[in-house]
Design a protein around this motif. Structure first.
Motif, PDB file in Angstrom:
ATOM      1  N   PHE A 187      40.443 -54.283  31.571  1.00 24.96           N
ATOM      2  CA  PHE A 187      40.921 -53.072  30.899  1.00 24.96           C
ATOM      3  C   PHE A 187      40.401 -51.843  31.623  1.00 24.96           C
ATOM      4  O   PHE A 187      39.191 -51.663  31.780  1.00 24.96           O
ATOM      5  CB  PHE A 187      40.447 -53.079  29.448  1.00 24.96           C
TER       6      PHE A 187
ATOM      7  N   SER B 276      44.044 -47.978  22.155  1.00 25.04           N
ATOM      8  CA  SER B 276      43.276 -48.769  23.109  1.00 25.04           C
ATOM      9  C   SER B 276      42.836 -50.101  22.519  1.00 25.04           C
ATOM     10  O   SER B 276      42.679 -51.089  23.252  1.00 25.04           O
ATOM     11  CB  SER B 276      42.053 -47.975  23.590  1.00 25.04           C
TER      12      SER B 276
ATOM     13  N   SER C 102      45.271 -54.431  31.368  1.00 24.69           N
ATOM     14  CA  SER C 102      45.697 -53.301  30.537  1.00 24.69           C
ATOM     15  C   SER C 102      45.173 -51.985  31.096  1.00 24.69           C
ATOM     16  O   SER C 102      44.066 -51.923  31.647  1.00 24.69           O
ATOM     17  CB  SER C 102      45.194 -53.471  29.100  1.00 24.69           C
TER      18      SER C 102
ATOM     19  N   LEU D 213      49.359 -47.008  26.384  1.00 26.92           N
ATOM     20  CA  LEU D 213      48.673 -48.245  26.733  1.00 26.92           C
ATOM     21  C   LEU D 213      49.687 -49.153  27.419  1.00 26.92           C
ATOM     22  O   LEU D 213      50.725 -49.491  26.833  1.00 26.92           O
ATOM     23  CB  LEU D 213      48.122 -48.925  25.473  1.00 26.92           C
TER      24      LEU D 213
ATOM     25  N   ILE E  88      50.321 -52.834  29.070  1.00 27.15           N
ATOM     26  CA  ILE E  88      49.809 -54.207  29.092  1.00 27.15           C
ATOM     27  C   ILE E  88      50.663 -55.023  30.058  1.00 27.15           C
ATOM     28  O   ILE E  88      51.891 -55.062  29.935  1.00 27.15           O
ATOM     29  CB  ILE E  88      49.834 -54.831  27.686  1.00 27.15           C
TER      30      ILE E  88
ATOM     31  N   ALA F   8      44.680 -53.483  23.268  1.00 29.30           N
ATOM     32  CA  ALA F   8      44.443 -54.223  24.506  1.00 29.30           C
ATOM     33  C   ALA F   8      43.533 -55.420  24.262  1.00 29.30           C
ATOM     34  O   ALA F   8      43.657 -56.450  24.942  1.00 29.30           O
ATOM     35  CB  ALA F   8      43.818 -53.306  25.551  1.00 29.30           C
TER      36      ALA F   8
END
Length: 745
Positions: free
Chosen positions: A374, A288, A415, A472, A474, A291
């Motif tokens: 995020f 994480s 993200s 994750l 993006i 991000a």
């Protein structure tokens, strides 16, 4: 209403029976009031010991008791005379008794809880159906009282749960019912009965000041297979329970971490923090954290699903000066603040702003723009409809991505930290749709996307060979530059995480896309009209089929048994208004969640408005009834006005109207009042055309099919979307109006 009462008073029979009529109407009010409160309470109780899907099934099966009670009222009318004086006392004891059995016993399973929960609903259905049958000439008045009681109960349930928590609320409700019932019957009792009544009342009062149902005794929660932590794995050191969720913090003796759960799941970690960011630099080892590292500018970040605050610390370490920490669950913020001696009150640090709101609603209303948005493992997916609908949130839909991108700066980054590859597949599918709408060629979309999987979390390996864990994702408005891609790839390698696709440096998008698109999940269930992101398998869930089959079989058997007592046309009519009403109500709650900003608020506003205006409509329904009319015009008006309201809701979704919460709420109430007014008329109208002995059976049919309607609404919404669901509801009312003369009621 005053004119209606004056007209009724002109009849001498009313004057003669006035005291008993008042008692009948009082019973109707208190039973409707208490039953809706108990139903809402059960959704919160079961939400912490079951998976959210099963909450819907258990509540649906339990509420069948209201319909079954109608058949009991027909079959055993003499029993009503015995129960009548003690009805409210019995209701009070039943509610606290059933609650205690669920609370204090180890987890027993769906069948046990469904049967146990049915008992109060069955009792309520029996009493209300008996009263409707007894006052068959005043059904429109009784139904008015019924709906008003239910609307007030729904609003008060939410209010009390937010201020007291669910268990104290149900304790107070039980005491209030028993106290009112005792006052009504006390003078009629013998001495021994009075003593028993006083003893039970004393126990209920003691329970208010010295509760029997404490957190330590919540065995069904502690032993449930659906909760993340068992009693042996950690001690609860903080707990908060309101109308939206239960927030618990566990001390699992891990030293640097506490663990916060929402409704027994959705775990987020709380780090030990003394104000020195160097003491939490281990957070930079997690996927994480990537991000926060990549954006060129690092001024303002929005974190949706801020949980225990670790992402806030990551954002600070990355250099963001303005951090908005948003969570729909205020209990998360309260928990971290309460444990500030451990967590350092991370949400109160300079530059950090906390926001309690739905992420999607907030992003539509805010005027801020961001370098980073995020979304971190946002998983609150429970009974937003509070037992009436499978309502999900709107933060992952195709339209949501457009809203997020609209609030990003030109070089900003969106993200998502997700749980698994099915969630990844859905979000990537939505992202591809967004980029295609912007006119980006298919072969260039891959340069706007990067994906990194988690090999480990705090050093604990979580990825099996070939699996995708906690990816994750993006997304950027403009393509990654080679410099940005290289930085991301090297950063992922340095912390031993797994790049799955990074433009230029690790270009595996075609293989990843093929793998994800082969996943058997319903990609279409990711739109505002079908916002079921966590519905990860094609087809209708088996638990919905089970519920619908059981109800259909039960209704068919009852209809065959009582076909000589009630005409088939009447059965069709009361089935139709039960199904149609729920299709409309459930869909309106779902669709208005986004405009109103919170699922609980949507539930309260929609249900209260429809019930109160429906009650007023019931009181005035006799003014619309003429014996020479072959069709009841309000049935047609329900279909027409619902269509108008839904078109207005659709317009809101397509527009970018900037209205305050108060303005949106006022607009929704104004739209719903006419629908509710006319939707409250068909039931008392149909009852007024029946003979006295047919009323309780018709009540039963309507009750069963109301539950069926909520299940059908869920099935249609999951499979085809909410638009079709409400269209079907409108069509049901249109067909009832068109074919009403053929029903021969």
């Amino acid at each position: 209403m005053q004119e209606l009462i004056l007209n009724i008073k002109k009849k001498s029979v009313f004057v003669k029976l006035q005291p008993e009529l008042i008692k009948d109407l009082s019973l109707t009010f208190f039973f409707a009031f208490s039953m809706i409160m108990f139903e809402i309470f059960l959704t919160r109780l079961f939400a912490v010991i079951f998976d959210y899907n099963y909450v819907f099934l258990v509540i649906s099966l339990a509420t069948l008791g209201i319909g079954i009670g109608g058949y009991f009222a027909y079959q055993f009318p003499i029993l009503f005379r015995s129960l009548y004086p003690f009805a409210l006392c019995g209701q009070g004891v039943l509610l606290i008794g059933v609650t205690s059995l669920i609370y204090l016993t180890p987890f027993q399973g769906i069948t046990f809880y469904s049967i146990l929960s049915t008992v109060p609903f069955l009792f309520t259905g029996y009493i209300l159906a008996s009263i409707f049958q007894k006052l068959h000439t005043k059904v429109h008045v009784v139904y008015f009282i019924d709906l008003v009681g239910a609307s007030l109960g729904a609003s008060l349930a939410i209010l009390l749960m937010n201020h007291l928590s669910p268990i104290p609320m149900i304790s107070m409700l039980s005491l209030a019912l028993f106290l009112v019932g005792s006052i009504l019957v006390f003078t009629q009792l013998k001495k021994a009965a009075k003593v028993m009544l006083i003893m039970i009342l004393a126990l209920l009062m003691i329970n208010i000041f010295s509760p029997f149902l404490t957190t330590e005794r919540f065995l069904s929660y502690q032993t449930s297979p659906y909760t993340t932590f068992s009693e042996l794995e950690g001690n609860i050191i903080y707990s908060e329970w309101d109308s939206f969720s239960r927030t618990d913090v566990y001390d699992a003796k891990d030293g640097d971490f506490l663990y916060m759960t929402i409704d027994g799941g959705a775990v987020s970690s709380i780090s030990r923090f003394d104000g020195d960011l160097n003491t939490v630099d281990y957070l930079q080892m997690n996927t994480s954290d990537l991000a926060f590292q990549n954006p060129k500018e690092k001024e303002r970040a929005l974190i949706i699903g801020s949980g225990g605050g670790q992402e806030v610390l990551s954002a600070e370490m990355a250099g963001y000066s303005k951090i908005e920490a948003l969570d729909i669950n205020k209990g998360s913020f309260n928990a971290v603040h309460s444990l500030r001696s451990f967590a350092g009150d991370v949400f109160e640090r300079d530059g950090v702003e906390t926001i309690v709101a739905d992420g999607r609603n907030y992003i539509r209303e805010t005027t801020n723009t961001y370098d980073l948005i995020f979304l971190s493992l946002v998983t609150k997916q429970s009974d937003s409809g509070l037992g009436l609908a499978l309502t999900e949130n709107f933060i992952y839909t195709n339209e949501a991505l457009r809203d997020y991108f609209n609030k990003l700066k030109e070089n900003g980054q969106l993200s998502f930290l997700l749980h698994d590859e099915k969630e990844l597949a859905k979000v990537i599918h939505s992202a591809e749709s967004y980029y295609q709408e912007r006119g980006i060629p298919s072969n260039e979309i891959k340069n706007h996307i990067a994906v990194v999987g988690s090999q480990h979390i705090f050093g604990h390996v979580v990825a099996e060979p070939g699996s995708i864990e906690r990816p994750l994702l993006i997304l950027k408005k403009h393509p990654f530059t080679e410099k940005e891609a290289t930085k991301l790839f090297d950063s992922a390698a340095n912390i031993a995480q797994l790049p799955l696709h990074v433009p230029y440096r690790f270009d595996h998008y075609k293989d990843l896309a093929n793998r994800l698109h082969d996943t058997a999940i319903p990609f279409k269930a990711n739109r505002d009209a079908q916002p079921f992101f966590f519905h990860k398998n094609d087809g209708i869930p088996s638990f919905l089929w089970i519920g619908l089959i059981l109800i259909s079989l039960g209704t068919s058997v009852m209809s065959l048994i009582y076909r000589k007592q009630v005409p088939v046309g009447s059965m069709v009519y009361f089935s139709g208004i039960g199904i149609g009403f729920m299709l409309i109500q459930v869909t309106l709650i779902q669709r208005l969640t986004l405009p109103l900003g919170h699922p609980t608020w949507a539930f309260v506003i929609v249900l209260t408005t429809l019930l109160i205006s429906g009650g007023i409509g019931s009181a005035y329904s006799t003014k619309w009834k003429r014996e020479e009319d072959r069709r009841f015009v309000p049935i047609l008006l329900v279909a027409f006005l619902t269509s108008v309201v839904y078109l207005l809701i659709h317009f809101y979704y397509q527009s970018e109207l900037a209205l305050s919460t108060f303005q949106r709420t006022l607009l929704v109430i104004t739209m719903l009042i006419p629908v509710g007014f006319f939707i409250g008329m068909p039931f008392p109208y149909g009852m007024s055309r029946l003979k006295k002995h047919q009323i309780s059976i018709s009540w039963g049919i309507n009750g069963l099919m109301t539950v069926a309607g909520s299940i059908v609404a869920a099935m249609l919404s999951l499979t085809f979307g909410m638009n079709l669901t409400i269209i079907v509801g409108i069509v049901v009312y249109l067909l009832l109006f068109i074919f009403q003369p053929l029903l021969k009621m």
